[in-house]
Structures are given as C-alpha cells and as structure tokens.
Design a protein around this motif. Sequence first.
Motif, mmCIF file in Angstrom:
data_model
loop_
_atom_site.group_PDB
_atom_site.id
_atom_site.type_symbol
_atom_site.label_atom_id
_atom_site.label_comp_id
_atom_site.label_asym_id
_atom_site.label_seq_id
_atom_site.Cartn_x
_atom_site.Cartn_y
_atom_site.Cartn_z
ATOM 1 N N ALA A 63 0.845 -1.186 0.000
ATOM 2 C CA ALA A 63 0.000 0.000 0.000
ATOM 3 C C ALA A 63 0.887 1.245 0.000
ATOM 4 N N THR A 64 0.270 2.402 -0.178
ATOM 5 C CA THR A 64 1.031 3.655 -0.224
ATOM 6 C C THR A 64 1.861 3.851 1.030
ATOM 7 N N SER A 65 1.296 3.517 2.190
ATOM 8 C CA SER A 65 2.049 3.698 3.436
ATOM 9 C C SER A 65 3.306 2.830 3.467
ATOM 10 N N ILE A 89 5.048 14.895 10.813
ATOM 11 C CA ILE A 89 5.105 14.039 9.628
ATOM 12 C C ILE A 89 3.957 14.414 8.710
ATOM 13 N N ILE A 90 4.276 14.739 7.471
ATOM 14 C CA ILE A 90 3.245 15.040 6.480
ATOM 15 C C ILE A 90 3.459 14.113 5.281
ATOM 16 N N VAL A 91 2.403 13.448 4.855
ATOM 17 C CA VAL A 91 2.447 12.617 3.655
ATOM 18 C C VAL A 91 1.587 13.260 2.583
ATOM 19 N N ALA A 92 2.191 13.538 1.451
ATOM 20 C CA ALA A 92 1.471 14.045 0.287
ATOM 21 C C ALA A 92 1.093 12.867 -0.593
ATOM 22 N N THR A 93 -0.201 12.662 -0.798
ATOM 23 C CA THR A 93 -0.660 11.554 -1.635
ATOM 24 C C THR A 93 -2.076 11.802 -2.107
ATOM 25 N N ILE A 106 -0.421 6.142 9.822
ATOM 26 C CA ILE A 106 0.124 4.787 9.692
ATOM 27 C C ILE A 106 1.648 4.851 9.635
ATOM 28 N N VAL A 107 2.159 5.795 8.833
ATOM 29 C CA VAL A 107 3.607 5.952 8.701
ATOM 30 C C VAL A 107 4.237 6.278 10.052
ATOM 31 N N ILE A 111 7.160 3.802 11.627
ATOM 32 C CA ILE A 111 8.574 4.198 11.737
ATOM 33 C C ILE A 111 9.002 4.382 13.188
ATOM 34 N N GLY A 112 8.047 4.305 14.120
ATOM 35 C CA GLY A 112 8.391 4.442 15.527
ATOM 36 C C GLY A 112 8.458 5.862 16.027
ATOM 37 N N ALA A 113 7.638 6.748 15.455
ATOM 38 C CA ALA A 113 7.585 8.123 15.951
ATOM 39 C C ALA A 113 7.033 8.137 17.374
ATOM 40 N N ARG A 114 7.390 9.165 18.121
ATOM 41 C CA ARG A 114 6.907 9.281 19.495
ATOM 42 C C ARG A 114 5.394 9.463 19.518
ATOM 43 N N PRO A 115 4.701 8.913 20.524
ATOM 44 C CA PRO A 115 3.277 9.218 20.687
ATOM 45 C C PRO A 115 3.079 10.726 20.807
ATOM 46 N N GLY A 116 2.072 11.220 20.097
ATOM 47 C CA GLY A 116 1.817 12.658 20.106
ATOM 48 C C GLY A 116 2.426 13.402 18.944
ATOM 49 N N THR A 117 3.258 12.733 18.139
ATOM 50 C CA THR A 117 3.834 13.379 16.958
ATOM 51 C C THR A 117 2.723 13.736 15.972
ATOM 52 N N ALA A 118 2.659 14.993 15.567
ATOM 53 C CA ALA A 118 1.634 15.433 14.613
ATOM 54 C C ALA A 118 1.854 14.747 13.277
ATOM 55 N N ALA A 119 0.778 14.200 12.699
ATOM 56 C CA ALA A 119 0.885 13.496 11.426
ATOM 57 C C ALA A 119 -0.406 13.681 10.643
#
Length: 338
Positions: A63-65, A89-93, A106-107, A111-119
């Motif tokens: 999938a894209t992710s 984290i921003i995904v352009a799709t 999902i990304v 990838i193991g980003a910290r909880p609370g990371t804006a996405a």
Amino acid sequence: MITTGINRAARSTSAIGIVGTGSYLPAHVVTNAEVGEPAGVTDEWIFGKTGIRNRRRAKPDEATSDLAVIAGRAALESAGISAADVSLIIVATSTPDSPQPATAAIVADEIGARPGTAAFDVNAVCSGFLFALTTAEGILRAADGDYALVIGADIYSRILDPADRRTAILFGDGAGAVVLGRSGGGELLAGRLAGYGADRDLIRVPAGGSRIPPSMETVRAGLHYFAMNGRGVRDFVADTVTAGIRTFLVDAGVSAADLAHFVPHQANGRMLEDLAGQLEIPFERTRTTFEELGNTGAASVPITLDHAARAGAMGTGDLVLLAAFGGGMAMGLTLLRW
C-alpha cells in the motif's frame, strides 16, 4: 496564492533546510510493451510521445504507506536522526491507503515516531509534495520545532484504466522523502503555492467520494479510474506554469541562469523539455527520472531530488528550483539553497 520567504526581513534568521533525503521504488519494472498492449500503442509510440521507457509497480500487498515508510526511513538515515527526533510528519498523496485514517498516521506508527507526533496528509495531487514541504516549513518555524519528515507517495497503478492510452502509459509507483531541520547550511529560500479551481476537471477521479459515492454502477462505468485531459494539461503547463515560474524567480531576485538545478514534476519528458526551453534553463541542469520511472505523482519531485543528491550532483551552495503541477489544478514552487 500563498508566497513565502521572498521578504527576507520578515523571516526568522534560523535557517530551515533539507537535511536528508530518501526514496523507495517497487522492484517490479513495467516496460512500455507491457502497458502498451492493452492501451493499443507501441513501445516506439510511447517513447516518442513521453520519453518514458519503464516505470515501477507496487506488489499486490503493498500500500502507499508501505512505500512511504521505506522512503521515510531512508531520509531519516540520511539526516542522521531517528524517528523519535521528528515533531511533524506530512504525507502528500492522492492514493491513500484508505479514506481514513490519514496515511501519515500509519507511517508515524510504523517508523516508531513518538506518541503525540503530529501526522497528517496533504492532497494537492502531483503538486502535493511541495504543498506539504511549504506547510512543514511554516509549522517548524512557528512552533520552533526541530525536524519534520515530509513524504510524497503514490500508487497510481491502482486507479488507472489499462485501456486508456492517455494515462496508463504515464504513471509509475514510488515514494520520496525529505527531512527538514535547522540546517546551519542549506535553506528553503522561498515558496509559492497556487490553485486554479476553474480548471479542476482537467484531472480527476470522478467517483468514490461524497459527490458520487462508490457503488456497483460507478465501478462498472469506470468512474473510479484516473482521467486526464492531456492537451488541456499541456496548455496549462505551457501557459500558467511557465508564467508562474518566471514571476516567482523575478520576485525572488533570481534568474534562470542562477539555477544550478531544476527539479520539476516528472509528468512527461517531452513536456519537461518544452518547459525547460521556455524558461531558458539548459536541459542538462534539469534533473529527471521520467525515462525509467515515469510519472510517480506526488513522489516524483522528492524521488528525483534524492536520486540527484545520492549521485553527488548537488554541490554546497547550489541554487535549486523545485516545481510541481497537478490536479486541482495546482502549482507548487520552492527555491532552496543546497
């Protein structure tokens, strides 16, 4: 129209720049002969019209992710940081895993980003990466963040009509990523985002949303396929995009001769040759991947940038113009110093 960075006095003195790049391409290579047969065209016809020879195709279980995660990890490694260092984290799709949740969520988890990371996701079709890049820079500057991971990823092979020669021959799958941070060297100098909604029907996927909800009837009618008015898009690029880039460079106090690298959206090789010629940018300064990868949607600019960086083409202090255009219609421009 949104413009950033041209009024230098209004900006923070802390430089935000690209500190790492990455990309990922599926292993499956799809030739012109393979896509040309159901579309009723030949290898020679496709190459003559587009300059494309091959493109990549995601596996059925990708999938894209999945593509975005691998590209994102490569960019983090290039930057010498971990996912825990990223605050955004921003995904352009325009081909997300599903309508909800955001592919970026999902990304972030994978990838193991910290909880609370804006996405979150951005959809400006093939311009999406530059819309995401400008957004991320603004958020980092306003929130005094350290690092942002910006990814462009698309799997267009899932939404193409194999019999439509206007679209089936152009697109490939892939993902590209950059890490933005307080660079201490290179810097994003200026950006411009613009939309032209009156031209929105030039590129579209008619069904699957709230206007035309999915149904058996819409599937049978092929309304979930990507559709494009190729001649209209070419005219949009020749007129609107060319003029937009010229104005942007003038406003930034830069001439085409000052640019060491031009990294455009890899829509169509013949179109890019025309665009570079109209802008008087030597084609040897135009970074391309279209011949082997085709048009990878929002991924095309970051993939091409990553390939150029890893090939050693980019020198410290080089001026680089990133330019993208796509459905909406939309245009994104970024001027940066490497």
